[in-house]
Design a protein around this motif. Structure first.
Motif, PDB file in Angstrom:
ATOM      1  N   LYS A 180      -1.830  -6.287   9.618  1.00 44.95           N
ATOM      2  CA  LYS A 180      -0.823  -7.220   9.107  1.00 44.95           C
ATOM      3  C   LYS A 180      -1.188  -7.662   7.690  1.00 44.95           C
ATOM      4  O   LYS A 180      -2.357  -7.837   7.366  1.00 44.95           O
ATOM      5  N   GLY A 181      -0.173  -7.859   6.885  1.00 42.04           N
ATOM      6  CA  GLY A 181      -0.393  -8.309   5.508  1.00 42.04           C
ATOM      7  C   GLY A 181       0.531  -7.557   4.580  1.00 42.04           C
ATOM      8  O   GLY A 181       1.752  -7.531   4.778  1.00 42.04           O
ATOM      9  N   ARG A 182      -0.026  -6.918   3.573  1.00 39.36           N
ATOM     10  CA  ARG A 182       0.781  -6.140   2.648  1.00 39.36           C
ATOM     11  C   ARG A 182       1.444  -4.975   3.380  1.00 39.36           C
ATOM     12  O   ARG A 182       0.834  -4.331   4.237  1.00 39.36           O
ATOM     13  N   PRO A 183       2.709  -4.684   3.067  1.00 42.17           N
ATOM     14  CA  PRO A 183       3.390  -3.596   3.772  1.00 42.17           C
ATOM     15  C   PRO A 183       2.837  -2.235   3.357  1.00 42.17           C
ATOM     16  O   PRO A 183       2.252  -2.074   2.277  1.00 42.17           O
ATOM     17  N   TYR A 184       3.059  -1.260   4.221  1.00 41.37           N
ATOM     18  CA  TYR A 184       2.713   0.131   3.948  1.00 41.37           C
ATOM     19  C   TYR A 184       4.013   0.867   3.646  1.00 41.37           C
ATOM     20  O   TYR A 184       4.916   0.921   4.494  1.00 41.37           O
ATOM     21  N   VAL A 185       4.127   1.404   2.435  1.00 45.66           N
ATOM     22  CA  VAL A 185       5.356   2.076   2.025  1.00 45.66           C
ATOM     23  C   VAL A 185       5.102   3.582   1.991  1.00 45.66           C
ATOM     24  O   VAL A 185       4.276   4.070   1.214  1.00 45.66           O
ATOM     25  N   ILE A 186       5.826   4.307   2.832  1.00 40.56           N
ATOM     26  CA  ILE A 186       5.672   5.758   2.924  1.00 40.56           C
ATOM     27  C   ILE A 186       6.713   6.398   2.015  1.00 40.56           C
ATOM     28  O   ILE A 186       7.914   6.355   2.299  1.00 40.56           O
TER      29      ILE A 186
ATOM     30  N   LYS B 222       9.740  10.553   6.835  1.00 39.52           N
ATOM     31  CA  LYS B 222       9.543  10.620   8.285  1.00 39.52           C
ATOM     32  C   LYS B 222       8.084  10.340   8.626  1.00 39.52           C
ATOM     33  O   LYS B 222       7.200  10.446   7.776  1.00 39.52           O
ATOM     34  N   LEU B 223       7.852  10.040   9.897  1.00 34.07           N
ATOM     35  CA  LEU B 223       6.503   9.954  10.440  1.00 34.07           C
ATOM     36  C   LEU B 223       6.376  11.067  11.466  1.00 34.07           C
ATOM     37  O   LEU B 223       7.063  11.072  12.497  1.00 34.07           O
ATOM     38  N   LEU B 224       5.520  12.041  11.188  1.00 31.27           N
ATOM     39  CA  LEU B 224       5.366  13.234  12.020  1.00 31.27           C
ATOM     40  C   LEU B 224       4.064  13.137  12.797  1.00 31.27           C
ATOM     41  O   LEU B 224       2.998  12.921  12.209  1.00 31.27           O
ATOM     42  N   VAL B 225       4.149  13.295  14.117  1.00 34.72           N
ATOM     43  CA  VAL B 225       3.001  13.003  14.974  1.00 34.72           C
ATOM     44  C   VAL B 225       2.607  14.233  15.781  1.00 34.72           C
ATOM     45  O   VAL B 225       3.355  14.691  16.649  1.00 34.72           O
ATOM     46  N   SER B 226       1.408  14.751  15.498  1.00 37.04           N
ATOM     47  CA  SER B 226       0.772  15.736  16.378  1.00 37.04           C
ATOM     48  C   SER B 226      -0.372  15.094  17.147  1.00 37.04           C
ATOM     49  O   SER B 226      -0.770  15.594  18.199  1.00 37.04           O
ATOM     50  N   GLY B 227      -0.906  14.001  16.618  1.00 37.09           N
ATOM     51  CA  GLY B 227      -1.972  13.262  17.288  1.00 37.09           C
ATOM     52  C   GLY B 227      -1.407  12.121  18.105  1.00 37.09           C
ATOM     53  O   GLY B 227      -0.527  12.306  18.947  1.00 37.09           O
ATOM     54  N   SER B 228      -1.881  10.913  17.841  1.00 33.42           N
ATOM     55  CA  SER B 228      -1.461   9.732  18.602  1.00 33.42           C
ATOM     56  C   SER B 228      -0.969   8.652  17.646  1.00 33.42           C
ATOM     57  O   SER B 228      -1.616   8.365  16.634  1.00 33.42           O
ATOM     58  N   LEU B 229       0.174   8.063  17.988  1.00 30.06           N
ATOM     59  CA  LEU B 229       0.705   6.937  17.232  1.00 30.06           C
ATOM     60  C   LEU B 229       0.831   5.752  18.177  1.00 30.06           C
ATOM     61  O   LEU B 229       1.500   5.834  19.209  1.00 30.06           O
ATOM     62  N   GLN B 230       0.204   4.646  17.805  1.00 29.86           N
ATOM     63  CA  GLN B 230       0.268   3.440  18.629  1.00 29.86           C
ATOM     64  C   GLN B 230       0.713   2.271  17.762  1.00 29.86           C
ATOM     65  O   GLN B 230      -0.015   1.821  16.881  1.00 29.86           O
ATOM     66  N   LEU B 231       1.918   1.809  18.020  1.00 26.74           N
ATOM     67  CA  LEU B 231       2.455   0.632  17.337  1.00 26.74           C
ATOM     68  C   LEU B 231       2.328  -0.532  18.307  1.00 26.74           C
ATOM     69  O   LEU B 231       3.047  -0.593  19.303  1.00 26.74           O
ATOM     70  N   LEU B 232       1.422  -1.451  18.024  1.00 29.12           N
ATOM     71  CA  LEU B 232       1.006  -2.449  19.007  1.00 29.12           C
ATOM     72  C   LEU B 232       1.451  -3.852  18.611  1.00 29.12           C
ATOM     73  O   LEU B 232       0.647  -4.763  18.427  1.00 29.12           O
ATOM     74  N   GLY B 233       2.758  -4.028  18.502  1.00 29.80           N
ATOM     75  CA  GLY B 233       3.290  -5.357  18.260  1.00 29.80           C
ATOM     76  C   GLY B 233       3.263  -6.192  19.525  1.00 29.80           C
ATOM     77  O   GLY B 233       3.015  -5.699  20.624  1.00 29.80           O
TER      78      GLY B 233
ATOM     79  N   ILE C 249       0.387  12.867  11.144  1.00 26.93           N
ATOM     80  CA  ILE C 249      -0.824  12.546  11.904  1.00 26.93           C
ATOM     81  C   ILE C 249      -1.280  13.821  12.601  1.00 26.93           C
ATOM     82  O   ILE C 249      -0.593  14.334  13.489  1.00 26.93           O
ATOM     83  N   GLU C 250      -2.435  14.340  12.195  1.00 29.50           N
ATOM     84  CA  GLU C 250      -2.864  15.628  12.752  1.00 29.50           C
ATOM     85  C   GLU C 250      -3.382  15.469  14.182  1.00 29.50           C
ATOM     86  O   GLU C 250      -3.637  14.369  14.651  1.00 29.50           O
TER      87      GLU C 250
ATOM     88  N   PHE D 280       0.876  -1.166   0.000  1.00 26.36           N
ATOM     89  CA  PHE D 280       0.000   0.000   0.000  1.00 26.36           C
ATOM     90  C   PHE D 280       0.916   1.219   0.000  1.00 26.36           C
ATOM     91  O   PHE D 280       1.621   1.473   0.974  1.00 26.36           O
ATOM     92  N   TYR D 281       0.922   1.967  -1.102  1.00 22.97           N
ATOM     93  CA  TYR D 281       1.788   3.139  -1.179  1.00 22.97           C
ATOM     94  C   TYR D 281       1.123   4.344  -0.531  1.00 22.97           C
ATOM     95  O   TYR D 281      -0.048   4.648  -0.781  1.00 22.97           O
ATOM     96  N   ILE D 282       1.903   5.020   0.322  1.00 23.20           N
ATOM     97  CA  ILE D 282       1.441   6.252   0.970  1.00 23.20           C
ATOM     98  C   ILE D 282       2.321   7.357   0.412  1.00 23.20           C
ATOM     99  O   ILE D 282       3.473   7.536   0.831  1.00 23.20           O
ATOM    100  N   SER D 283       1.788   8.117  -0.562  1.00 20.25           N
ATOM    101  CA  SER D 283       2.627   9.087  -1.266  1.00 20.25           C
ATOM    102  C   SER D 283       1.936  10.440  -1.363  1.00 20.25           C
ATOM    103  O   SER D 283       0.740  10.574  -1.111  1.00 20.25           O
ATOM    104  N   GLY D 284       2.738  11.442  -1.707  1.00 22.10           N
ATOM    105  CA  GLY D 284       2.200  12.785  -1.900  1.00 22.10           C
ATOM    106  C   GLY D 284       2.106  13.600  -0.637  1.00 22.10           C
ATOM    107  O   GLY D 284       1.346  14.571  -0.583  1.00 22.10           O
ATOM    108  N   GLY D 285       2.853  13.258   0.416  1.00 21.83           N
ATOM    109  CA  GLY D 285       2.811  14.013   1.666  1.00 21.83           C
ATOM    110  C   GLY D 285       1.455  13.947   2.345  1.00 21.83           C
ATOM    111  O   GLY D 285       0.879  14.981   2.698  1.00 21.83           O
ATOM    112  N   PRO D 286       0.919  12.761   2.561  1.00 20.12           N
ATOM    113  CA  PRO D 286      -0.456  12.633   3.068  1.00 20.12           C
ATOM    114  C   PRO D 286      -0.576  12.986   4.553  1.00 20.12           C
ATOM    115  O   PRO D 286       0.410  13.020   5.294  1.00 20.12           O
ATOM    116  N   ILE D 287      -1.819  13.219   4.963  1.00 18.31           N
ATOM    117  CA  ILE D 287      -2.149  13.545   6.353  1.00 18.31           C
ATOM    118  C   ILE D 287      -3.168  12.532   6.847  1.00 18.31           C
ATOM    119  O   ILE D 287      -4.131  12.210   6.146  1.00 18.31           O
TER     120      ILE D 287
END
Length: 462
Positions: free
Chosen positions: A173-179, A206-217, A185-186, A157-164
């Protein structure tokens, strides 16, 4: 008749002389049993991300190479070198030219030639990993030989174009997310990555966080954050992507069961506030191969448990300008980064607000004489039951082991399991609520210090 005979003899002698003057390695063999030799039978490209032309995302592979050898004394004319399928995903560079086919290539006796190959697989929006095979054919003296080209493809899953990120977004889990570009994250939004999620970052993303980021491995299925280069030479190369940056608006951030490597910064958080709520909780995670700071904290409340930080070119953990820090059962090692390093692995310093520090059951080790530094502005709630490499004479030697090698099992291969004779075994003190180590093994009574409880080494069966 005699004159004609003499002329014939002379001409034959001239041809015979010229032929005998031709170097053996230039005499072309017509032997139908002739065979070329190759440096490899198969060129492997491993698993490649596919290219998405409509978004200008080009994921052409690195260039692979193989050699073609003429081991005989005579030359050979290779009548054709070609791809078995000219419409395949592969491309060749032969004699310096990008082509799918060349004819009549002369190769001297004892000589060799280099062929370059690359792969570019189009995006197909599929969940399955697909395999692609093709052959590079060589035709000499009526014989056919080949070298196989092999690759697997994965559609991310491509994440491109400076998304928010807006709203509450969940990655699974499954297909990777490519930034491709930095993801933001607003403030009122969140991004949650469930166990097993893979997040891949393009160069400097980069991953820029103003909101909440939860990596739950979990201990069984980690969240992985890595660079886009998957080939072996970049496997442990730091500085390939930007890292995770939390600003003062971020909140409720969790890094659980996460494997993060090869970034410029691992985690960077600036979070001045008037409460003691944990702004960033890191647990059961690994951060390695960082070209700057593994975890950089400025005036934030942070809790780090059962985590390994290693191979950082600057600080592994640096905390400044206030906030609370609970640092429990962690292993920090900087012994073989491969780069010149002058800063300690772990440092605390504050010229303004005090840092409230709890530091229990940790191993801080490395190649410098001083890997643990506490400067002004630190309130030491508890610094106990640690193995520390330090020149600080104010740290209690009754409650800590100073400058005693913890004896890791195989540290040069990122294995920080405790060796059988490690002084870390049984040196810890029980901490309420922490009953297992980073990978889920039960803590003993008394526990070992560091992120990993000692386990008996199991020899692999051949």
């Amino acid at each position: 008749m005699k004159k004609e005979y003499i002329y014939t003899v002379i001409i034959a002698a001239i041809f015979s002389f010229c032929y005998s003057c031709t170097p053996e390695d230039e005499v072309i063999s017509t032997d139908p049993g002739f065979n070329l030799e190759f440096s490899v039978d198969t060129v492997y490209f491993d698993t490649l991300f596919t290219s998405k032309e409509d978004e200008n995302i080009d994921m052409t592979s690195i260039t692979k190479r193989f050699m073609v050898y003429n081991r005989t004394n005579n030359a050979v004319n290779i009548s054709e070198i070609s791809l078995s399928d000219p419409n395949s995903i592969y491309g060749l560079l032969i004699n310096g030219f990008a082509t799918e086919k060349v004819e009549n290539t002369f190769l001297r006796g004892g000589d060799s030639m280099l062929i370059l190959a690359e792969a570019n697989i189009p995006y197909q929006d599929q969940s399955e990993i697909l395999e692609y095979n093709a052959e590079v054919n060589f035709f000499t003296n009526g014989n056919r030989q080949n070298v196989t080209l092999n690759a697997f493809s994965e559609d991310p899953f491509y994440i491109s174009g400076g998304p928010i990120v807006f709203g509450d977004v969940v990655w699974t889990k499954g297909r990777p997310y490519v930034i491709i570009d930095s993801l933001y994250i607003e403030q009122t939004s969140s991004l949650t990555a469930e166990a097993g999620t893979r997040i891949i970052f393009d160069n400097d993303a980069k991953l820029l966080v103003s909101g909440s980021l939860q990596l739950l491995g979990t201990t069984e299925d980690s969240v992985r954050l890595e660079s886009i280069r998957l080939d072996n030479q970049y496997e442990n190369a730091p500085g390939q992507w930007g890292g995770i940056i939390y600003d003062s608006l971020s909140h409720d951030n969790k890094i659980f069961g996460t494997f993060l490597r090869n970034a410029t910064f691992g985690l960077y958080i600036y979070h001045p506030d008037n409460d003691t709520d944990v702004d960033l909780h890191i647990e059961n995670s690994t951060i390695q191969n960082i070209s700057q700071v593994g975890v950089s904290v400025i005036n934030a409340d942070v809790k780090v448990v059962n985590t390994i930080i290693s191979h950082t070119i600057s600080y592994a953990y640096a905390h400044a300008s206030g906030g609370n820090c609970e640092f429990l059962y962690n292993t920090v090692v900087n012994s073989n980064t491969g780069f010149f390093r002058e800063r300690p692995s772990v440092a605390f310093e504050s010229e303004k607000e005090d840092i409230q520090l709890t530091f229990i059951n940790n191993i801080i080790w490395g190649s410098l004489s001083n890997e643990f530094l506490i400067s002004e502005g630190v309130v030491e709630k508890s610094i106990t039951n640690n193995i520390l490499k330090t020149e600080n004479q104010d740290i209690s030697t009754e409650d800590n082991l100073l400058n005693q090698d913890p004896y890791f099992r195989y540290p040069y291969s990122y294995n920080f399991q405790l060796a059988d004779d490690s002084p870390a075994r049984g040196f810890g003190v029980a901490i309420e609520g922490i009953t297992t180590d980073q990978i889920g093994n039960n803590r003993t009574t008394p526990p070992d210090v560091g992120a990993l409880q000692w386990q008996e080494e199991v020899e692999e069966m051949l």
